[in-house]
Scaffold this active site. Structure first.
Site, PDB file in Angstrom:
ATOM      1  N   GLY A   1       0.678  -1.402  -0.080  1.00 21.30           N
ATOM      2  CA  GLY A   1       0.006   0.114  -0.132  1.00 21.30           C
ATOM      3  C   GLY A   1       0.919   1.404   0.003  1.00 21.30           C
ATOM      4  O   GLY A   1       2.253   1.182   0.211  1.00 21.30           O
TER       5      GLY A   1
ATOM      6  N   GLY B   1       0.330   5.840   0.509  1.00 20.98           N
ATOM      7  CA  GLY B   1      -0.566   7.031   0.518  1.00 20.98           C
ATOM      8  C   GLY B   1       0.260   8.473   0.865  1.00 20.98           C
ATOM      9  O   GLY B   1       1.508   8.325   0.714  1.00 20.98           O
ATOM     10  N   GLY B   2      -0.259   9.190   1.278  1.00 17.54           N
ATOM     11  CA  GLY B   2       0.266  10.463   1.398  1.00 17.54           C
ATOM     12  C   GLY B   2       1.206  10.486   2.709  1.00 17.54           C
ATOM     13  O   GLY B   2       2.384  11.531   2.774  1.00 17.54           O
ATOM     14  N   PHE B   3       0.930   9.315   3.490  1.00 21.36           N
ATOM     15  CA  PHE B   3       2.041   9.119   4.550  1.00 21.36           C
ATOM     16  C   PHE B   3       3.305   8.775   4.357  1.00 21.36           C
ATOM     17  O   PHE B   3       4.411   8.829   4.897  1.00 21.36           O
ATOM     18  CB  PHE B   3       1.340   8.305   5.845  1.00 21.36           C
ATOM     19  N   GLY B   4       3.308   7.863   3.289  1.00 21.42           N
ATOM     20  CA  GLY B   4       4.445   7.153   2.666  1.00 21.42           C
ATOM     21  C   GLY B   4       4.116   5.650   2.373  1.00 21.42           C
ATOM     22  O   GLY B   4       2.872   5.741   1.621  1.00 21.42           O
ATOM     23  N   GLU B   5       4.808   4.648   2.495  1.00 17.22           N
ATOM     24  CA  GLU B   5       4.431   3.373   1.994  1.00 17.22           C
ATOM     25  C   GLU B   5       4.049   2.340   3.137  1.00 17.22           C
ATOM     26  O   GLU B   5       4.647   2.428   4.139  1.00 17.22           O
ATOM     27  CB  GLU B   5       5.383   2.863   0.969  1.00 17.22           C
ATOM     28  N   VAL B   6       3.414   1.224   2.731  1.00 19.46           N
ATOM     29  CA  VAL B   6       3.185   0.231   3.675  1.00 19.46           C
ATOM     30  C   VAL B   6       4.072  -1.372   3.128  1.00 19.46           C
ATOM     31  O   VAL B   6       3.668  -1.493   1.875  1.00 19.46           O
ATOM     32  CB  VAL B   6       1.806   0.019   4.090  1.00 19.46           C
TER      33      VAL B   6
ATOM     34  N   LYS C   1       4.924   0.384   8.312  1.00 17.23           N
ATOM     35  CA  LYS C   1       4.580   1.744   7.711  1.00 17.23           C
ATOM     36  C   LYS C   1       5.432   2.613   7.716  1.00 17.23           C
ATOM     37  O   LYS C   1       6.164   3.183   8.732  1.00 17.23           O
ATOM     38  CB  LYS C   1       3.391   2.282   8.600  1.00 17.23           C
TER      39      LYS C   1
ATOM     40  N   ASP D   1     -10.798   9.735  12.396  1.00 17.37           N
ATOM     41  CA  ASP D   1     -10.650   9.726  10.684  1.00 17.37           C
ATOM     42  C   ASP D   1     -11.355   8.079  10.593  1.00 17.37           C
ATOM     43  O   ASP D   1     -10.458   7.398   9.639  1.00 17.37           O
ATOM     44  CB  ASP D   1      -9.186   9.749  10.395  1.00 17.37           C
TER      45      ASP D   1
END
Length: 673
Positions: A363, A365-370, A384, A481
């Site tokens: 995965g 997202g804006g936070f980074g990758e998983v 994460k 959230d």
């Protein structure tokens, strides 16, 4: 002169003897206290009772029955009792005790009595109570829990000393304990101790035990889960314990259990001197010479001094033990001993993810990758990897990780630890194989896998997870959230709430907070938060209502975006409800598996959750009750909030897109419950 010496000697003898008895009694008291070491207790404030209620009378009956059974000479290790007339009513009480398998009936009885007294003093009106002592556990509740495996609350206690070769020691401890866990689970007592030689180390002494109501399969699973949690709470320590309500495990380098339970004995107390004692005459003159009298005094004094020294040593040992236990209790209360116990080194993470290989990515997202990874013990994890743009300080990051790691519930993704090394900031979670709810719910090719029984289970699990955050954890947490992409599904399609990047922790008496930086996901935010920055437990209730309607309809709330000249899902559901056509909201794929009346009830609950006024929305405890019981009457819902977004040019107010989190953790405060 001789008479005075005789009288003085006699007085000295009596004084010395009394001192000796006093010291010996203190010694016995300290020994008894050491036998009944308190470990931890849990009193849920979710449900309470009135001291004059029938529940209190039934509780007294249950505790009396438990106490009486612990006094038997056989079959005393485990016992269950219940009272209350009709099984399952609100005043019904279920109770058990479990004594450690190596103790005798005397110690078991004393431990159960101590636990009952402790519960009455410290949990006077709570219905859900667990008391752990060193050698017994007491548990009672208004809900039946027999034959049901329970791992919450989880308590971990550690020896502060570390082994010389931590990694090797950890692997050998885990391997050694797993070997005899299943054997213990299949035994009648569901208890076993083991002494094992580990190459390169001293002997290791370990203990496993389940409540005897568990099946062999559940006992094995409970013990394996407790053992598998040891590396994350107590990695490399010379001794540790994990306490679950249904089982417990422990290992030490020193023997802490009895090889065989000693016979039942009556504590020995020194008696006062008898009038017929040949050394003391009630009539006539003493025939003892002064030299003999002096000898007796010297002997008695020596005996007293010996006892005094022993008593002092016991007291010093007791204080040292109390210091050790106090540290253990601190770790048990926090469920995390130190930051070190949560920290993974970079090399371990690199090895687990094949140096962050693209093939391991699951995965982004804006936070980074998983990335998916596998730890040295074989456990699969999700790593994460936070983006480099995160500006959070190292100490703040570590402290917040410790707080989030305290949250442990079957419907929350468990944070195992973190890595803060080589310019990296990474969070390590348990791996959840079935991705997120939106992956199934909004994909036409996958929707069919979510029949009504699965969706029903997912709805209930999400509700229980939020209830834990709001009321049952020792922290009052507002998630802020909740959305379909933050609900992960395990191998059995059980939901686990994830991503606490926007979570806020409240004090026990705090009801709402305010922020000038509004960050979240359009379509799920409560209007008071989106428009005014106000958030509370009712903000999460609103998000849950949106989620509930999405699960029922199979449609995204923001798929009905106003700019597309279509009403929101909330408006659509509201209009159908008012027209008496609520059944039309149902995902067509559910028509063969969901009863119409149950579906309409869930739509009703969803509309209650998304009402525009926060004060009108129910609490999560009420929602869980509504979902479980068809007999609870529901109030009429009022108009929901059709729009929950805003446009602003004020850069201090920020409405982030779906990928919002820049660091994964932004917890503002921490207050224990």
């Amino acid at each position: 002169m001789v008479a005075r010496l005789k009288m003085t000697s006699f007085n000295m003898f009596v004084t010395t003897f009394v001192l000796a008895v006093s010291i010996w009694s203190s010694y016995l008291s300290m020994t008894n206290e050491a036998t009944l070491d308190y470990a931890y207790h849990f009193c849920s404030n979710k449900t309470t009772f009135n001291p004059n209620s029938p529940y209190k009378s039934n509780l007294d009956i249950v505790l009396s029955n438990l106490s009486s059974n612990a006094d038997r000479e056989s079959d005393f290790i485990y016992f269950s009792a219940n009272a209350g007339g009709v099984n399952g009513t609100s005043n019904y009480v279920y109770g058990i005790y479990l004594c450690r398998g190596d103790v005798n009936s005397t110690i078991c009885h004393e431990c159960v009595l101590a636990s009952i007294e402790f519960a009455r003093q410290n949990c006077p009106v709570e219905k859900e109570v667990i008391i752990w002592y060193e050698k017994c556990m007491l548990r009672y509740s208004s809900q039946s829990f027999e034959s049901t495996m329970s791992e919450f609350p989880t308590v971990t206690m550690v020896n502060l000393k570390k082994a010389s070769n931590e990694d090797e020691f950890r692997l050998k401890v885990e391997k050694t304990m797993n070997k005899f866990a299943s054997e213990a689970a299949n035994g009648a007592k569901k208890f076993m101790v083991q002494e094992a030689n580990i190459s390169g180390f001293d002997k290791i002494y370990s203990l496993v035990q389940c409540t005897q109501d568990l099946s062999s399969q559940d006992c094995t699973k409970c013990l394996q889960n407790a053992i598998s949690s040891l590396p994350f709470c107590c990695d490399g320590r010379q001794g540790a314990r994990v306490l679950f309500p249904s089982c417990n495990v422990r290992y030490e380098l020193d023997q802490f259990y009895n090889v065989s339970a000693p016979p039942q004995t009556t504590p020995y107390l020194l008696s006062p001197p008898s009038p017929t004692d040949p050394l003391i005459k009630t009539k006539g003159k003493s025939k003892m010479s002064p030299l003999t009298t002096v000898g007796i005094v010297v002997a008695a004094t020596t005996f007293s001094l010996a006892l005094l020294v022993t008593g002092c040593r016991m007291l010093r040992h007791k204080r040292a033990r109390d210091n050790y236990c106090a540290i253990q209790r601190q770790s048990a209360n926090s469920e995390i001993t130190t930051i070190e116990s949560l920290q993974f080194d970079l090399k371990t993470i690199e090895t687990a993810t094949n140096k962050f290989s693209e093939d391991y990515k699951v995965g982004e997202g804006g936070f980074g990758e998983v990335l998916k990874g596998t730890l040295p013990n074989g456990q699969e994890v999700a790593v994460k990897r936070l983006s480099k743009s995160s500006h959070q300080g190292a100490e703040e990051f570590k402290n917040e990780v410790v707080l989030v790691a305290k949250l442990q519930h079957r419907n929350l993704v468990r944070l195992l630890g973190f890595c803060l090394e080589g310019g990296e900031k990474m969070l390590v979670y348990e791996f959840v194989p079935n991705k997120s709810l939106d992956y199934f719910l909004f994909d036409p090719a996958k929707q069919g896998e979510l029949d009504w029984p699965k969706r029903h289970n997912i709805i209930g699990g999400i509700a229980r997870g939020i209830l834990y955050l709001h009321e049952d954890s020792r922290l009052r947490v507002i998630h802020r959230d909740l959305k379909a992409s933050n609900i992960l599904l395990d191998a059995d399609m059980n939901p686990k709430i994830s991503d606490f990047g926007m979570a806020r922790m409240f004090g026990i008496d705090q009801t709402e907070g305010n922020t000038r930086r509004i960050v979240g996901t359009y379509g799920y935010m409560a209007p008071e938060y989106a428009m005014e920055g106000l958030y509370s437990i009712k903000s999460d209730v609103f998000s849950f209502g949106v989620l509930l309607l999405e699960i029922l309809s199979g449609r995204k709330n923001f798929g009905f975006h106003l700019t597309n000249f279509a009403p929101s899902l909330l408006a659509y559901a509201w209009n159908l409800w008012n027209e008496g056509k609520g059944y039309e909201l149902m995902d067509p794929l559910l028509k063969d598996s969901c009863a119409a009346n149950e579906f309409m009830r869930y739509v009703h609950i969803g509309l209650l959750c998304v009402q525009e006024g926060a004060y009108n929305r129910p609490t999560m405890s009420s929602i869980v009750h509504m979902l479980k019981s068809e007999t609870v009457s529901l109030s009429e819902p009022e108009r929901p909030a059709f729009s929950v977004g805003r446009i602003t040019h004020d850069h201090e107010h920020e409405l982030a897109p779906d990928s919002f989190s820049d660091n994964g953790l932004t917890i503002s405060s921490f207050v224990p419950r």
